[in-house]
Motif scaffolding. Structure first.
Motif, mmCIF file in Angstrom:
data_model
loop_
_atom_site.group_PDB
_atom_site.id
_atom_site.type_symbol
_atom_site.label_atom_id
_atom_site.label_comp_id
_atom_site.label_asym_id
_atom_site.label_seq_id
_atom_site.Cartn_x
_atom_site.Cartn_y
_atom_site.Cartn_z
ATOM 1 N N LYS A 26 1.268 -0.763 0.308
ATOM 2 C CA LYS A 26 0.007 0.049 -0.405
ATOM 3 C C LYS A 26 1.212 1.269 0.147
ATOM 4 N N ARG A 27 0.555 2.198 -0.655
ATOM 5 C CA ARG A 27 0.911 3.233 -0.944
ATOM 6 C C ARG A 27 0.827 4.710 -0.110
ATOM 7 N N PRO A 28 1.263 5.192 0.351
ATOM 8 C CA PRO A 28 0.722 6.269 1.308
ATOM 9 C C PRO A 28 -0.165 6.914 0.296
ATOM 10 N N VAL A 29 -0.602 7.302 -0.531
ATOM 11 C CA VAL A 29 -2.115 7.609 -1.044
ATOM 12 C C VAL A 29 -2.864 6.997 -1.200
ATOM 13 N N ASP A 30 -2.487 5.512 -0.950
ATOM 14 C CA ASP A 30 -3.727 4.339 -1.200
ATOM 15 C C ASP A 30 -4.256 4.716 0.495
ATOM 16 N N TRP A 31 -3.475 5.088 1.941
ATOM 17 C CA TRP A 31 -4.145 4.423 2.641
ATOM 18 C C TRP A 31 -4.631 6.259 3.567
ATOM 19 N N LEU A 32 -4.576 6.842 2.834
ATOM 20 C CA LEU A 32 -5.110 8.218 3.007
ATOM 21 C C LEU A 32 -6.521 8.011 1.749
ATOM 22 N N LEU A 33 -6.824 7.363 0.428
ATOM 23 C CA LEU A 33 -7.753 7.492 0.135
ATOM 24 C C LEU A 33 -8.804 6.415 1.058
ATOM 25 N N LEU A 34 -8.156 5.685 1.877
ATOM 26 C CA LEU A 34 -9.010 4.166 2.027
ATOM 27 C C LEU A 34 -9.240 4.956 4.357
ATOM 28 N N VAL A 35 -8.992 6.456 4.362
ATOM 29 C CA VAL A 35 -8.753 6.973 5.420
ATOM 30 C C VAL A 35 -10.408 7.615 5.240
ATOM 31 N N ALA A 36 -10.032 8.543 4.325
ATOM 32 C CA ALA A 36 -11.322 9.167 3.498
ATOM 33 C C ALA A 36 -12.275 8.507 3.268
ATOM 34 N N VAL A 37 -12.351 7.437 2.559
ATOM 35 C CA VAL A 37 -14.074 5.938 2.175
ATOM 36 C C VAL A 37 -14.777 6.586 3.501
ATOM 37 N N ILE A 38 -13.408 5.960 4.709
ATOM 38 C CA ILE A 38 -14.130 5.762 5.898
ATOM 39 C C ILE A 38 -14.161 6.516 6.976
ATOM 40 N N ILE A 42 -18.714 6.711 7.592
ATOM 41 C CA ILE A 42 -19.339 7.474 9.010
ATOM 42 C C ILE A 42 -20.503 8.342 9.251
ATOM 43 N N VAL A 43 -19.562 9.427 8.030
ATOM 44 C CA VAL A 43 -20.545 10.532 7.956
ATOM 45 C C VAL A 43 -21.977 10.576 7.287
ATOM 46 N N VAL A 44 -22.187 9.452 6.833
ATOM 47 C CA VAL A 44 -23.361 9.018 5.380
ATOM 48 C C VAL A 44 -24.230 8.203 6.873
ATOM 49 N N LEU A 45 -23.446 7.409 7.846
ATOM 50 C CA LEU A 45 -24.074 6.690 8.642
ATOM 51 C C LEU A 45 -24.480 7.087 10.023
ATOM 52 N N VAL A 46 -23.948 7.596 10.243
ATOM 53 C CA VAL A 46 -23.906 8.717 11.211
ATOM 54 C C VAL A 46 -26.279 9.666 12.133
ATOM 55 N N PRO A 47 -26.137 9.815 10.619
ATOM 56 C CA PRO A 47 -27.515 10.026 10.856
ATOM 57 C C PRO A 47 -28.924 8.924 10.828
ATOM 58 N N PHE A 48 -28.226 7.658 10.144
ATOM 59 C CA PHE A 48 -29.068 7.258 9.756
ATOM 60 C C PHE A 48 -29.129 6.150 11.595
ATOM 61 N N TYR A 49 -28.059 6.024 11.779
ATOM 62 C CA TYR A 49 -27.828 5.562 13.334
ATOM 63 C C TYR A 49 -28.758 6.344 14.305
ATOM 64 N N LEU A 50 -28.917 8.060 14.037
ATOM 65 C CA LEU A 50 -29.513 8.143 15.198
ATOM 66 C C LEU A 50 -31.114 8.409 15.092
ATOM 67 N N ILE A 51 -31.020 7.365 13.861
ATOM 68 C CA ILE A 51 -33.341 7.930 13.763
ATOM 69 C C ILE A 51 -33.185 6.321 14.094
ATOM 70 N N LEU A 52 -32.160 5.069 13.847
ATOM 71 C CA LEU A 52 -32.661 3.783 13.666
ATOM 72 C C LEU A 52 -32.900 3.837 15.318
ATOM 73 N N VAL A 53 -31.523 4.373 16.088
ATOM 74 C CA VAL A 53 -31.603 4.875 17.920
ATOM 75 C C VAL A 53 -33.121 5.350 18.707
ATOM 76 N N ASN A 54 -32.795 5.919 18.339
ATOM 77 C CA ASN A 54 -33.926 7.180 18.963
ATOM 78 C C ASN A 54 -35.569 6.920 18.392
ATOM 79 N N ALA A 55 -35.063 5.779 17.120
ATOM 80 C CA ALA A 55 -36.719 5.280 16.924
ATOM 81 C C ALA A 55 -38.147 5.400 17.967
ATOM 82 N N PHE A 56 -36.631 4.060 18.251
ATOM 83 C CA PHE A 56 -37.047 2.987 19.974
ATOM 84 C C PHE A 56 -36.693 3.490 20.797
#
Length: 297
Positions: A26-38, A42-56
């Motif tokens: 793995k090159r440093p650029v690959d690790w940076l892209l991997l971190v950016a994707v992760i 997380i940013v996309v999944l946080v709202p769904f997590y809040l909806i799912l947790v607080n709905a119950f």
């Protein structure tokens, strides 16, 4: 009995085969892209997590534990309150009727328009495609005033067909712009072979062009349905009565009118996204089969 063994000597400057899979370095650029994707995931999944947790959660549980904690016990009060207050099955049916009708009509109109522009080679093709592109750039706020008086005059105000007509035109403009570019590169040999066999224009459209472009049409159908389902401003303007409201409008009206608590709002958001997720999963399988069939052909 002696056996001869052959020894293969590789040149010093010969290239060794590159390792496969996870063996590549793995090159440093690959690790940076991997971190950016992760991080993006997380940013996309946080709202769904809040909806799912607080709905119950119950309102008391939410006040004591906060929005990110898991519920101490499953409480369906918020979901039940929203279901009963807005008559949720009725709102879901309105959204399905509007979104499904718009998706089918917009895809059909887009295919017919793109066939005439991309394959029929009408005069002024570039200007026509540019007009369809400009129709997508026009903000919806600019359409409200003229459309309001037009639907009032033809007695379509507070009728689901007013919203269906508006969104069919808007989505078909985008679909025509996209499909016209795709059909503009359609293989001429296939069309000429069909014409030599005696096929009419209508037969060429439905027996040659439609099967090949089915995966693209499936993608448009999915996105047209989801985009129309999430629309808020135009349904809010042209569907004022409670019986004709869609799911997003019902959530906003109930929030402002009766001041729902956070758990009821989360339950409403959870119920509103379930139909679109189910629709996407169903048509994702259909889309996969269509792409495979197109590749085999």
């Amino acid at each position: 009995m002696m056996t001869a063994t052959s020894v293969i000597v590789m040149p010093a400057n010969a290239r060794r085969p590159r390792p496969r899979g996870g063996m590549t370095k793995k090159r440093p650029v690959d690790w940076l892209l991997l971190v950016a994707v992760i991080a993006g995931g997380i940013v996309v999944l946080v709202p769904f997590y809040l909806i799912l947790v607080n709905a119950f959660k119950s309102p008391i549980d939410y006040a004591t534990s906060g929005p990110f904690a898991f519920p101490q016990e499953i409480d369906l009060t918020g979901i039940q309150n929203f279901w009963e207050r807005v008559n949720f099955p009725e709102k879901v049916w309105n959204s399905i009727l509007i979104s499904g009708t718009v998706a089918v009509l917009a895809v059909l109109i887009s295919l017919l328009n793109a066939f005439a522009i991309g394959i029929g080679r009408v005069r002024g093709r570039s200007w026509i495609v540019l007009l369809f592109l400009m129709a997508n750039l026009l903000p919806q706020e600019a359409l409200l005033y003229p459309l309001y008086y037009m639907f009032k005059s033809v007695h379509l105000y507070d009728n689901v067909w007013s919203v269906i007509i508006v969104f069919t035109v808007i989505q078909a403009a985008f679909g025509t712009y996209l499909l016209a570019s795709v059909l503009g590169t359609f293989p001429k040999e296939v069309l000429e072979a069909a014409s030599i066999d005696g096929a009419t224009r209508w037969q060429i459209l439905w027996r040659v062009v439609f099967p090949i472009t089915r995966p693209t049409l499936s993608v448009l159908l999915i996105f047209f349905f989801i985009w129309t389902w999430n629309e808020f401003l135009i349904p809010l303007t042209f569907l004022p009565s409670n019986a004709n409201q869609t799911v997003p409008v019902a959530i906003s009206v109930l929030t402002g009118d009766r001041l729902m608590d956070v758990t009821t709002t989360a339950g409403a958001a959870l119920l509103s996204i379930i139909p679109t997720i189910v629709f996407f999963l169903i048509f994702q399988r259909t889309l996969t089969r269509g792409i495979t069939a197109g590749a085999v052909k």
